[in-house]
Design a protein around this motif. Structure first.
Motif, PDB file in Angstrom:
ATOM      1  N   GLU A  37      29.592  37.126   2.491  1.00 28.89           N
ATOM      2  CA  GLU A  37      28.638  36.054   2.207  1.00 28.89           C
ATOM      3  C   GLU A  37      27.570  35.906   3.286  1.00 28.89           C
ATOM      4  OE1 GLU A  37      32.392  34.209   4.031  1.00 28.89           O
ATOM      5  OE2 GLU A  37      31.861  35.750   2.538  1.00 28.89           O
ATOM      6  N   LYS A  38      27.780  36.488   4.463  1.00 26.81           N
ATOM      7  CA  LYS A  38      26.796  36.411   5.544  1.00 26.81           C
ATOM      8  C   LYS A  38      26.174  37.774   5.846  1.00 26.81           C
ATOM      9  CE  LYS A  38      28.819  32.405   7.854  1.00 26.81           C
ATOM     10  NZ  LYS A  38      29.327  31.843   9.139  1.00 26.81           N
ATOM     11  N   TYR A  39      26.375  38.717   4.956  1.00 28.31           N
ATOM     12  CA  TYR A  39      25.951  40.101   5.202  1.00 28.31           C
ATOM     13  C   TYR A  39      24.593  40.400   4.574  1.00 28.31           C
ATOM     14  CZ  TYR A  39      25.984  45.229   4.950  1.00 28.31           C
ATOM     15  OH  TYR A  39      25.663  46.569   5.050  1.00 28.31           O
ATOM     16  N   TRP A  40      23.721  41.035   5.358  1.00 27.77           N
ATOM     17  CA  TRP A  40      22.467  41.595   4.866  1.00 27.77           C
ATOM     18  C   TRP A  40      22.348  42.988   5.464  1.00 27.77           C
ATOM     19  CZ3 TRP A  40      17.004  40.659   7.152  1.00 27.77           C
ATOM     20  CH2 TRP A  40      16.051  41.337   6.369  1.00 27.77           C
ATOM     21  N   SER A  41      22.222  43.984   4.626  1.00 26.15           N
ATOM     22  CA  SER A  41      22.304  45.371   5.089  1.00 26.15           C
ATOM     23  C   SER A  41      21.272  45.696   6.169  1.00 26.15           C
ATOM     24  CB  SER A  41      22.132  46.327   3.904  1.00 26.15           C
ATOM     25  OG  SER A  41      20.848  46.170   3.300  1.00 26.15           O
ATOM     26  N   MET A  42      20.056  45.163   6.047  1.00 28.81           N
ATOM     27  CA  MET A  42      19.026  45.461   7.033  1.00 28.81           C
ATOM     28  C   MET A  42      19.370  44.872   8.387  1.00 28.81           C
ATOM     29  SD  MET A  42      16.216  47.235   7.097  1.00 28.81           S
ATOM     30  CE  MET A  42      16.249  47.830   8.786  1.00 28.81           C
ATOM     31  N   MET A  43      19.883  43.628   8.398  1.00 21.78           N
ATOM     32  CA  MET A  43      20.244  43.007   9.672  1.00 21.78           C
ATOM     33  C   MET A  43      21.473  43.683  10.273  1.00 21.78           C
ATOM     34  SD  MET A  43      19.229  41.003  11.958  1.00 21.78           S
ATOM     35  CE  MET A  43      17.934  40.131  11.046  1.00 21.78           C
ATOM     36  N   ALA A  44      22.380  44.133   9.433  1.00 23.35           N
ATOM     37  CA  ALA A  44      23.546  44.862   9.937  1.00 23.35           C
ATOM     38  C   ALA A  44      23.099  46.129  10.662  1.00 23.35           C
ATOM     39  CB  ALA A  44      24.491  45.210   8.786  1.00 23.35           C
ATOM     40  N   TYR A  45      22.094  46.800  10.101  1.00 25.44           N
ATOM     41  CA  TYR A  45      21.557  48.008  10.737  1.00 25.44           C
ATOM     42  C   TYR A  45      20.837  47.657  12.037  1.00 25.44           C
ATOM     43  CZ  TYR A  45      18.989  52.415  11.250  1.00 25.44           C
ATOM     44  OH  TYR A  45      18.474  53.599  11.720  1.00 25.44           O
ATOM     45  N   ASN A  46      20.006  46.616  12.010  1.00 26.96           N
ATOM     46  CA  ASN A  46      19.295  46.194  13.229  1.00 26.96           C
ATOM     47  C   ASN A  46      20.282  45.889  14.354  1.00 26.96           C
ATOM     48  OD1 ASN A  46      17.005  46.321  11.641  1.00 26.96           O
ATOM     49  ND2 ASN A  46      16.773  44.108  11.442  1.00 26.96           N
ATOM     50  N   ASN A  47      21.326  45.156  14.026  1.00 23.17           N
ATOM     51  CA  ASN A  47      22.302  44.781  15.041  1.00 23.17           C
ATOM     52  C   ASN A  47      23.087  45.988  15.556  1.00 23.17           C
ATOM     53  OD1 ASN A  47      21.611  42.072  14.984  1.00 23.17           O
ATOM     54  ND2 ASN A  47      23.182  41.509  13.498  1.00 23.17           N
ATOM     55  N   VAL A  66      22.206  58.616  22.798  1.00 21.83           N
ATOM     56  CA  VAL A  66      22.600  57.709  21.713  1.00 21.83           C
ATOM     57  C   VAL A  66      21.378  57.464  20.825  1.00 21.83           C
ATOM     58  CG1 VAL A  66      23.647  55.495  21.148  1.00 21.83           C
ATOM     59  CG2 VAL A  66      24.202  56.606  23.331  1.00 21.83           C
ATOM     60  N   VAL A  67      21.458  57.872  19.579  1.00 17.72           N
ATOM     61  CA  VAL A  67      20.326  57.719  18.662  1.00 17.72           C
ATOM     62  C   VAL A  67      20.310  56.284  18.141  1.00 17.72           C
ATOM     63  CG1 VAL A  67      19.217  58.515  16.555  1.00 17.72           C
ATOM     64  CG2 VAL A  67      20.383  60.155  18.050  1.00 17.72           C
ATOM     65  N   SER A  68      19.331  55.526  18.581  1.00 16.91           N
ATOM     66  CA  SER A  68      19.164  54.140  18.170  1.00 16.91           C
ATOM     67  C   SER A  68      17.956  54.066  17.241  1.00 16.91           C
ATOM     68  CB  SER A  68      18.984  53.248  19.403  1.00 16.91           C
ATOM     69  OG  SER A  68      18.803  51.900  19.024  1.00 16.91           O
ATOM     70  N   SER A  69      17.183  53.012  17.321  1.00 16.31           N
ATOM     71  CA  SER A  69      16.013  52.836  16.469  1.00 16.31           C
ATOM     72  C   SER A  69      15.180  51.677  16.984  1.00 16.31           C
ATOM     73  CB  SER A  69      16.450  52.549  15.026  1.00 16.31           C
ATOM     74  OG  SER A  69      15.354  52.124  14.232  1.00 16.31           O
ATOM     75  N   GLU A  70      13.904  51.712  16.664  1.00 16.08           N
ATOM     76  CA  GLU A  70      13.046  50.561  16.969  1.00 16.08           C
ATOM     77  C   GLU A  70      13.507  49.322  16.202  1.00 16.08           C
ATOM     78  OE1 GLU A  70       9.583  50.253  18.994  1.00 16.08           O
ATOM     79  OE2 GLU A  70      11.413  51.105  19.868  1.00 16.08           O
ATOM     80  N   SER A  71      14.355  49.525  15.198  1.00 12.37           N
ATOM     81  CA  SER A  71      14.919  48.393  14.460  1.00 12.37           C
ATOM     82  C   SER A  71      15.722  47.467  15.359  1.00 12.37           C
ATOM     83  CB  SER A  71      15.821  48.899  13.320  1.00 12.37           C
ATOM     84  OG  SER A  71      15.071  49.609  12.356  1.00 12.37           O
ATOM     85  N   HIS A  72      16.143  47.953  16.501  1.00 13.54           N
ATOM     86  CA  HIS A  72      16.933  47.106  17.409  1.00 13.54           C
ATOM     87  C   HIS A  72      16.132  45.894  17.882  1.00 13.54           C
ATOM     88  CE1 HIS A  72      14.764  48.813  20.932  1.00 13.54           C
ATOM     89  NE2 HIS A  72      15.272  47.801  21.599  1.00 13.54           N
ATOM     90  N   ARG A  73      14.804  45.986  17.788  1.00 13.62           N
ATOM     91  CA  ARG A  73      13.951  44.876  18.232  1.00 13.62           C
ATOM     92  C   ARG A  73      14.035  43.669  17.277  1.00 13.62           C
ATOM     93  NH1 ARG A  73      10.962  46.915  22.393  1.00 13.62           N
ATOM     94  NH2 ARG A  73      10.628  49.163  22.407  1.00 13.62           N
TER      95      ARG A  73
END
Length: 408
Positions: free
Chosen positions: A280-290, A254-261
């Protein structure tokens, strides 16, 4: 697993168990009643490996009809799928990642890791294999004899990718094929699985590589936020639907990322709003991290659920800000990725960790681990939270069941 009581012969297998060896020489134990497989002896709890050359008069060959390696005794004309060296298997230390020597690093390439390997007869299914890291992963496996299924949404781009590999190695053309997969639709995933099951009897490497990044708030046809569904939910569904094609020879990467931290999912009371937030609660970077945290959580829980089947599951970080099409959705990230390009990994280097986890002999019997630069490292504390792992699994199952039970 707790070792069983000793018998008159400690090494004697209990009734219903069978001893086999995989293509890398590691001995596995199959329970014919429960149809489960494990890498440790059911009585002693220890592992074994076969070493050395085949006995005099024996030869190993690949049988196209059964699609497996066979052994032939030239004197007696006996043919069997059981390695004759099993009788002389030797015990190994208990499997432990701390005992695995680091052979590769951040500079290693996928092709370097595969040097000398013959993957003839192996089948890989790779999502997002038409470009970027997924393409280099698919190309590297195909050049070493692996049959590769390109699971991609863009059919024309995939055809071009396969053609590039064929120009480099004409024999690889027959080993690569495209099957359309739209991760933005669970019903499309279901149709994809049905097509795969009609043409493939076993998958050796499932590499969940596809992903999206820096999207504006958009929803899929299923009504979920796109980053969440493409990066996690559809891959979750795909994996479970393909379960019948997996056995102890299978590895799932499963290709994840250090962004998960940097994710912010709650440990308690995880809801769909946390995973698929409104605009209204969406931020693209946090969506990717999560979403990348979901990848690691999924890996850990899947490894626990399937450990008795001997299936290895790993999550990986390919590299920081690698020059791929991942950043295509937002001009700022395209500019940023271009600026740092001279200081980041090449695509071949970025594909190395996925290739290592899929093929390295020394990882046989290990599972649930997170890798960066072709070596194990601890994922985030949040990703190791068992409560969150189980919550995500339960919620993912519920979301899928609710949607797939609806009439079309």
């Amino acid at each position: 697993m707790m070792a069983m009581p000793d018998s008159d012969s400690e090494d004697e297998l209990p009734p219903g168990w069978e001893e086999r060896a995989n293509d890398d020489g590691v001995v596995c134990y199959v329970n014919q009643q429960t149809k489960t497989t494990q890498w440790t002896h059911p009585r002693t709890g220890r592992s074994k490996r076969i070493t050395g050359d085949l006995p005099l008069g024996w030869e190993k060959y690949y049988d196209e009809q059964s699609q497996r390696f066979m052994f032939h005794n030239k004197e007696t004309k006996q043919c069997t799928n059981i390695d004759p060296r099993l009788a002389f298997a030797v015990e190994e230390p208990t499997l432990n990642i701390s005992q695995v020597r680091q052979r590769f690093d951040s500079c290693s390439t996928a092709l370097q890791i595969l040097h000398g390997k013959d993957l003839h007869g192996r089948v890989a299914l790779i999502t997002g294999a038409n470009c970027g890291i997924g393409y280099e992963t698919a190309r590297s496996l195909a050049l070493h004899g692996c049959d590769v299924i390109f699971a991609c949404r863009n059919s024309s781009s995939t055809a071009e990718a396969i053609e590039r590999i064929a120009q480099e190695r004409p024999a690889a053309r027959a080993r690569c094929r495209s099957v359309a997969l739209d991760l933005g639709s669970l019903r499309a995933v279901q149709q994809f699985v049905e097509e795969i099951k009609q043409s493939v009897g076993h998958i050796d490497y499932l590499i969940l590589n596809a992903g999206v990044f820096a999207l504006p708030h958009t929803k899929t046809v299923d009504g979920f936020e796109t980053t969440f569904q493409v990066c996690h939910l559809s891959h979750f569904y795909l994996t479970l639907q393909l379960e019948s094609l997996f056995d102890h020879r299978t590895r799932i990467v499963v290709v994840s990322s250090e962004s998960h931290r940097f994710a912010n999912l709650p440990v308690e009371n995880l809801t769909v709003q946390h995973l698929s937030p409104p605009a209204e609660k969406y931020w693209s970077m946090m969506a990717y991290n999560n979403a990348k945290l979901c990848n690691v959580l999924f890996t850990q829980e899947l490894a626990q659920r399937w450990k008795q089947r001997g299936i290895s599951v790993f999550s990986v970080h390919p590299g920081n800000m690698v020059s791929t099409q991942l950043s295509r959705n937002y001009w700022f990230y395209r500019l940023l990725f271009a600026v740092v390009r001279p200081f980041t990994k090449s695509l071949q280097q970025a594909a190395a960790t996925s290739i290592y986890c899929a093929t390295a002999n020394e990882l046989t019997g290990l599972s649930g681990l997170y890798f960066n630069n072709c070596y194990f490292c601890e994922p985030s504390k949040l990703s190791r939270n068992e409560t969150l792992q189980k919550q995500l699994w339960t919620l993912s199952e519920r979301l899928i069941h609710e949607l797939m039970d609806q009439p079309t």
